[in-house]
Design an enzyme around this catalytic site. Structure first.
Site, PDB file in Angstrom:
ATOM      1  N   SER A 142      17.969 -12.053  24.598  1.00  0.00           N
ATOM      2  CA  SER A 142      19.381 -12.256  24.229  1.00  0.00           C
ATOM      3  C   SER A 142      19.967 -10.914  23.840  1.00  0.00           C
ATOM      4  O   SER A 142      19.243 -10.045  23.320  1.00  0.00           O
ATOM      5  CB  SER A 142      19.501 -13.216  23.043  1.00  0.00           C
ATOM      6  N   TYR A 155      16.586 -15.358  14.320  1.00  0.00           N
ATOM      7  CA  TYR A 155      16.734 -15.528  15.775  1.00  0.00           C
ATOM      8  C   TYR A 155      16.765 -14.161  16.463  1.00  0.00           C
ATOM      9  O   TYR A 155      16.071 -13.945  17.466  1.00  0.00           O
ATOM     10  CB  TYR A 155      18.012 -16.317  16.083  1.00  0.00           C
TER      11      TYR A 155
HETATM   12  P1  NAP Z   1      19.625 -25.193  25.484  1.00  0.00           P
HETATM   13  O1  NAP Z   1      20.914 -25.535  26.140  1.00  0.00           O
HETATM   14  O2  NAP Z   1      19.448 -25.538  24.034  1.00  0.00           O
HETATM   15  O3  NAP Z   1      18.416 -25.806  26.342  1.00  0.00           O
HETATM   16  C1  NAP Z   1      17.123 -25.660  25.836  1.00  0.00           C
HETATM   17  C2  NAP Z   1      16.104 -26.066  26.874  1.00  0.00           C
HETATM   18  O4  NAP Z   1      14.817 -25.750  26.328  1.00  0.00           O
HETATM   19  C3  NAP Z   1      16.094 -27.540  27.180  1.00  0.00           C
HETATM   20  O5  NAP Z   1      15.707 -27.716  28.525  1.00  0.00           O
HETATM   21  C4  NAP Z   1      15.016 -28.088  26.235  1.00  0.00           C
HETATM   22  O6  NAP Z   1      14.349 -29.257  26.709  1.00  0.00           O
HETATM   23  C5  NAP Z   1      14.033 -26.937  26.250  1.00  0.00           C
HETATM   24  N1  NAP Z   1      13.189 -26.886  25.063  1.00  0.00           N
HETATM   25  C6  NAP Z   1      13.571 -26.887  23.761  1.00  0.00           C
HETATM   26  N2  NAP Z   1      12.487 -26.828  22.960  1.00  0.00           N
HETATM   27  C7  NAP Z   1      11.409 -26.779  23.783  1.00  0.00           C
HETATM   28  C8  NAP Z   1      10.008 -26.731  23.574  1.00  0.00           C
HETATM   29  N3  NAP Z   1       9.503 -26.711  22.334  1.00  0.00           N
HETATM   30  N4  NAP Z   1       9.200 -26.732  24.646  1.00  0.00           N
HETATM   31  C9  NAP Z   1       9.699 -26.766  25.905  1.00  0.00           C
HETATM   32  N5  NAP Z   1      11.015 -26.801  26.173  1.00  0.00           N
HETATM   33  C10 NAP Z   1      11.853 -26.814  25.122  1.00  0.00           C
HETATM   34  O7  NAP Z   1      19.359 -23.621  25.547  1.00  0.00           O
HETATM   35  P2  NAP Z   1      20.038 -22.479  26.483  1.00  0.00           P
HETATM   36  O8  NAP Z   1      21.335 -22.068  25.878  1.00  0.00           O
HETATM   37  O9  NAP Z   1      19.985 -22.876  27.902  1.00  0.00           O
HETATM   38  O10 NAP Z   1      19.015 -21.270  26.191  1.00  0.00           O
HETATM   39  C11 NAP Z   1      17.948 -20.942  27.061  1.00  0.00           C
HETATM   40  C12 NAP Z   1      17.398 -19.583  26.655  1.00  0.00           C
HETATM   41  O11 NAP Z   1      18.445 -18.607  26.709  1.00  0.00           O
HETATM   42  C13 NAP Z   1      16.850 -19.521  25.228  1.00  0.00           C
HETATM   43  O12 NAP Z   1      15.702 -18.699  25.191  1.00  0.00           O
HETATM   44  C14 NAP Z   1      17.985 -18.874  24.449  1.00  0.00           C
HETATM   45  O13 NAP Z   1      17.506 -18.206  23.289  1.00  0.00           O
HETATM   46  C15 NAP Z   1      18.519 -17.912  25.478  1.00  0.00           C
HETATM   47  N6  NAP Z   1      19.915 -17.476  25.262  1.00  0.00           N
HETATM   48  C16 NAP Z   1      20.941 -18.395  25.246  1.00  0.00           C
HETATM   49  C17 NAP Z   1      22.249 -17.929  25.046  1.00  0.00           C
HETATM   50  C18 NAP Z   1      23.446 -18.870  25.012  1.00  0.00           C
HETATM   51  O14 NAP Z   1      24.550 -18.418  24.637  1.00  0.00           O
HETATM   52  N7  NAP Z   1      23.298 -20.137  25.415  1.00  0.00           N
HETATM   53  C19 NAP Z   1      22.499 -16.569  24.883  1.00  0.00           C
HETATM   54  C20 NAP Z   1      21.424 -15.677  24.898  1.00  0.00           C
HETATM   55  C21 NAP Z   1      20.135 -16.143  25.104  1.00  0.00           C
HETATM   56  P3  NAP Z   1      14.867 -30.771  26.371  1.00  0.00           P
HETATM   57  O15 NAP Z   1      16.076 -31.017  27.251  1.00  0.00           O
HETATM   58  O16 NAP Z   1      13.721 -31.639  26.757  1.00  0.00           O
HETATM   59  O17 NAP Z   1      15.216 -30.809  24.925  1.00  0.00           O
END
Ligand code: NAP
Length: 247
Positions: A142, A155
């Site tokens: 991130s 985080y």
């Molecule tokens: P999200 O919308 O919260 O989706 C999370 C995903 O991870 C879901 O598929 C969830 O599965 C799965 N998950 C959660 N806990 C888990 C576990 N213990 N084991 C296996 N799978 C798990 O998150 P996102 O925004 O797409 O983020 C994805 C990545 O990008 C993360 O590493 C986050 O830190 C990074 N990121 C996000 C942003 C942002 O603005 N969104 C920015 C920078 C970095 P379920 O559906 O089964 O719950």
């Protein structure tokens, strides 16, 4: 362009958000995709169907990536299904916001256990099964690792750890033909992104030169490039895909 035909990819946390878009992008390029999820089987099956509709193969496998035994079972099931692995995308992550006073053990453990420990144990399993063909590891970090916002010290620390793990493992695994890179998304429209309060979201949008929040597909395209032969001379890099955000 089908440049991942013959490859097998495993994407952690691929039922929703960025991981789901990555799984679809890799499937669209011809890879067979393991769609890992934690709880949401229905959402994971929808991603599997979307990939199959493009003519590629996909399967959903449940595993809590913060649990080492479940990580081992996830990789064993993936190998049983497809017989090989070429690409691991460490995407599963969790973000919690807390001021210094609010930080407790659970806040630290939940984020480090998934974002750092889970990533390391998944990488360990992948490196063991890649074999002589080598492979690609792509970690989802991130921009907060470089420009940490307030109330996100833990985080941001997990993502700082992801960056240095990426660089250390890139050197360690290079002799085995394993390329390790990270993509650092900026503020991206997902369930996690939508969890940020409105004023903070508006602040992040205002600090993004390209003037919009990211969409999961913006991140997925960069990951698909790093997984491809075109990225064969890239390792140890942490690449921001963020619209130029400066927090
Ligand atoms: P999200 O919308 O919260 O989706 C999370 C995903 O991870 C879901 O598929 C969830 O599965 C799965 N998950 C959660 N806990 C888990 C576990 N213990 N084991 C296996 N799978 C798990 O998150 P996102 O925004 O797409 O983020 C994805 C990545 O990008 C993360 O590493 C986050 O830190 C990074 N990121 C996000 C942003 C942002 O603005 N969104 C920015 C920078 C970095 P379920 O559906 O089964 O719950």
């Amino acid at each position: 362009m089908s440049n991942l035909v013959g490859k097998v990819a495993l994407v952690t946390g691929a039922s929703r958000g960025i991981g789901a878009a990555i799984a679809e992008a890799l499937g669209n390029k011809g890879a067979k995709v393991v769609v890992n999820y934690a709880n949401n089987a229905e959402a994971a099956e929808k991603i599997v169907s979307a990939i199959r509709n493009t003519g590629s193969e996909a399967t959903a496998i449940q595993a809590d990536v913060s649990d080492r035994e479940q990580v081992k079972k996830l990789f064993a099931a993936a190998i049983k299904e497809y017989g090989q692995l070429d690409i691991l995308v460490n995407n599963a992550g969790t973000a919690e916001f807390a001021s210094l006073d609010e930080i407790d053990e659970g806040h630290i453990d939940r984020q480090f256990n998934l974002n750092v420990r889970g990533l390391l144990f998944a990488t360990q399993e992948a490196a063991r099964v890649f074999g002589e063909r080598g492979g690609r590891i792509i970690n989802i970090s991130s921009v907060v690792s470089q420009t940490p916002p307030p109330n996100a010290s833990v985080y941001s620390a997990t993502k700082g750890a992801v960056d240095v793990i990426t660089q250390s493992l890139a050197h360690e695994l290079a002799p085995r033909g394993i390329l390790v890179n990270a993509i650092s998304p900026g503020f991206t429209a997902t369930d996690m992104g939508n969890g940020v309060d409105t004023s903070q979201a508006e602040y992040m949008r205002s600090r993004t030169p390209l003037g919009r929040v990211g969409q999961p597909v913006d991140i997925a395209r960069a990951v698909a490039f790093l997984a491809s032969d075109d990225a064969g001379w890239i390792t140890s890099e942490v690449i921001a895909v963020s619209g130029g955000i400066r927090l």
